[in-house]
Scaffold this motif. Structure first.
Motif, short mmCIF file in Angstrom:
data_model
loop_
_atom_site.label_atom_id
_atom_site.label_comp_id
_atom_site.label_asym_id
_atom_site.label_seq_id
_atom_site.Cartn_x
_atom_site.Cartn_y
_atom_site.Cartn_z
N LEU A 61 0.84 -1.21 0.00
CA LEU A 61 0.00 0.00 0.00
C LEU A 61 0.87 1.25 0.00
O LEU A 61 0.59 2.22 -0.73
N LEU A 62 1.92 1.24 0.81
CA LEU A 62 2.79 2.41 0.92
C LEU A 62 3.68 2.58 -0.30
O LEU A 62 4.14 3.69 -0.60
N ASN A 63 3.93 1.49 -1.03
CA ASN A 63 4.75 1.58 -2.24
C ASN A 63 4.09 2.39 -3.33
O ASN A 63 4.76 2.92 -4.22
N CYS A 64 2.77 2.48 -3.30
CA CYS A 64 2.06 3.28 -4.30
C CYS A 64 2.37 4.76 -4.09
O CYS A 64 2.05 5.34 -3.04
N MET A 65 3.01 5.38 -5.09
CA MET A 65 3.44 6.78 -4.98
C MET A 65 2.37 7.75 -5.46
O MET A 65 2.60 8.96 -5.49
N ARG A 113 -4.91 3.30 -8.53
CA ARG A 113 -4.48 4.24 -7.49
C ARG A 113 -5.60 4.54 -6.52
O ARG A 113 -5.40 4.57 -5.29
N GLY A 114 -6.80 4.73 -7.05
CA GLY A 114 -7.94 5.03 -6.19
C GLY A 114 -8.32 3.86 -5.30
O GLY A 114 -8.64 4.03 -4.11
N ARG A 115 -8.28 2.66 -5.86
CA ARG A 115 -8.64 1.47 -5.08
C ARG A 115 -7.60 1.21 -3.98
O ARG A 115 -7.95 0.80 -2.87
N ILE A 116 -6.33 1.44 -4.28
CA ILE A 116 -5.29 1.29 -3.25
C ILE A 116 -5.50 2.33 -2.15
O ILE A 116 -5.35 2.02 -0.95
N ALA A 117 -5.87 3.55 -2.53
CA ALA A 117 -6.14 4.59 -1.54
C ALA A 117 -7.31 4.20 -0.63
O ALA A 117 -7.27 4.44 0.59
#
Length: 444
Positions: free
Chosen positions: A23-27, A51-55
């Motif tokens: 999750l944190l790897n997504c920049m 990106r939105g789904r990870i957020a």
């Protein structure tokens, strides 16, 4: 609708099971956005992007939002095509996050009685049992051969089905007989000099409804110099379970397959379905927390190879291949391209066929909207994606669309049917086309 208690349990399991490092790897860079079909087709809605789904997953983990119906809905709408992964500069394993989130939600919410019954029938009663798969496919074959299909169309009874299912029924392949499905080989010798000893993953749907494609695959392997072992005790790959929040079922199927293949003394394990291959090649991730199976899973994964990759390794492209003049284009199988990272080999094989013109389709690497059973459970979005795909296919003026996965094949056939192009365009699995080209070259 989930209850307060269910949402609390789901939130707790998100915190315990979701890989926070991923999750944190997504920049939040947005490189994934142009590759995401649901983001584009939803009118660039952020919550329908990777990106939105990870957020959203991160917000659930952090306790900022509840895992309510809106969160569940945006995760359901994802195709799971994983086109976001090859373009991600941080290497986020989005597919792993999605499958874990879906499993947590599915295992901790109370489904309605009809939904529970259907899921139990499909995930426990059907796919893990190849004899039952044969029986169901045999019933479809009886429907096709007995005249019932003709009557259903003539009387209009078929029209009681939703439009997409009516069209899908038209494009189903001609199903083999029960005798053909039961009389399957377990060992085949190479033709000519033996170059490799391989095991063939025959699959569940592939060895029933798409049996002729499996036969073509084995014929190509023999021609290329492979001795083939086909273990009888192999099972469904588990992809449908894994993608649908039935992870425990997927693990059991994985263990059955690993056990079936691990003592065969083969160079490779060959698959001819991109969706199956994309799941098989991640058995090591699926069983990473199981001390008894993780190393065995890794040994299995290390031997896995797609049919197009081994054909190129054995220089099948240098054998005589020819077809009547036609324009051919290729639609990538998402999991073959994005998970198995196999995309050049099919194109090189197609370009080796004399007499044809290969034209690359714009957006060939973008999902066709099949995605397992997505085209049934999310029909509106699936057809929207398919309509876009067919515009690109038509722009190539191809008469043959080639793909490498049964779901993609049916989806492209459905697209051809919906566009009214059945009289001048066909969709075909790559191994069927390669065998056709080899046999035509022999006759020429």
């Amino acid at each position: 609708m989930t209850t307060v208690t269910e949402r609390e349990t789901i939130q707790q399991q998100f915190q315990e099971r979701i890989d926070e490092d991923q999750l944190l790897n997504c920049m939040r860079c947005g490189f994934c956005l142009p590759s995401c079909p649901t983001y584009i087709e939803s009118g660039f809605k952020e919550s329908h992007s990777p990106r939105g789904r990870i957020a959203l997953m991160k917000a659930v983990v952090d306790g900022l939002i509840e895992p309510d119906e809106d969160v569940e809905r945006t995760l359901e709408l994802c195709l799971g095509c994983r086109a976001c992964e090859p373009v991600c500069p941080s290497g986020v394993k989005y597919g792993h996050l999605l499958e874990e989130a879906r499993d947590i939600i599915n295992q901790n919410k109370k489904h309605s009685l009809p939904v529970r019954a259907v899921r139990k029938a499909v995930f426990e009663g059907l796919f893990p049992h190849q004899n039952r798969m044969r029986t169901l496919t045999g019933l479809i074959g009886f429907y096709q051969r007995s005249g019932l299909q003709a009557i259903a169309h003539k009387t209009g009874v078929i029209n009681i089905l939703p439009d997409n299912l009516t069209s899908m029924e038209k494009v189903l392949p001609k199903v083999p007989t029960m005798k053909e499905m039961k009389n399957r080989p377990t060992h085949l010798q190479a033709e000519g000099m033996q170059k490799k000893r391989v095991a063939f993953f025959s699959g569940c749907l592939m060895d029933t409804m798409f049996l002729e494609t499996n036969n073509a695959t084995m014929k190509l392997l023999q021609t290329a110099g492979c001795e083939i072992v086909i273990p009888q005790n192999q099972a469904c790959c588990g992809a449908l379970h894994g993608h649908s929040g039935e992870k425990d079922g997927a693990k059991e199927l994985a263990k059955r397959n690993i056990q079936a293949f691990e003592d065969l003394n083969v160079d490779y394990i060959i698959t001819n379905a991109g969706g199956c291959g994309g799941f098989l090649i991640e058995y090591d991730h699926l069983l990473k927390n199981d001390p008894e199976w993780k190393d065995r899973a890794k040994a299995f994964v290390d031997k896995l190879k797609d049919i197009s990759a081994i054909l190129m390794e054995l220089e099948f492209d240098k054998q005589p291949l020819r077809l009547p003049a036609q324009v051919i284009t290729y639609q990538d199988s998402c999991h073959l391209r994005n998970v198995m990272r196999t995309s050049n080999e099919p194109r090189r094989l197609l370009n080796a066929i004399e007499g044809i013109e290969f034209r690359e389709m714009q957006g060939a690497d973008r999902c066709c909207g099949s995605a397992g059973i997505y085209n049934v459970v999310e029909s509106e979005m699936s057809m929207q994606i398919l309509d876009n795909k067919m515009e690109h296919a038509k722009a190539t003026h191809a008469t043959t669309i080639v793909t490498a996965n049964p779901g993609c094949l049916l989806q492209m056939k459905l697209g051809i049917e919906r566009e009214g192009l059945s009289h001048k365009m066909r969709a075909v699995h790559i191994v069927d086309l390669l065998l056709e080209a080899a046999e035509y070259a022999q006759k020429a």
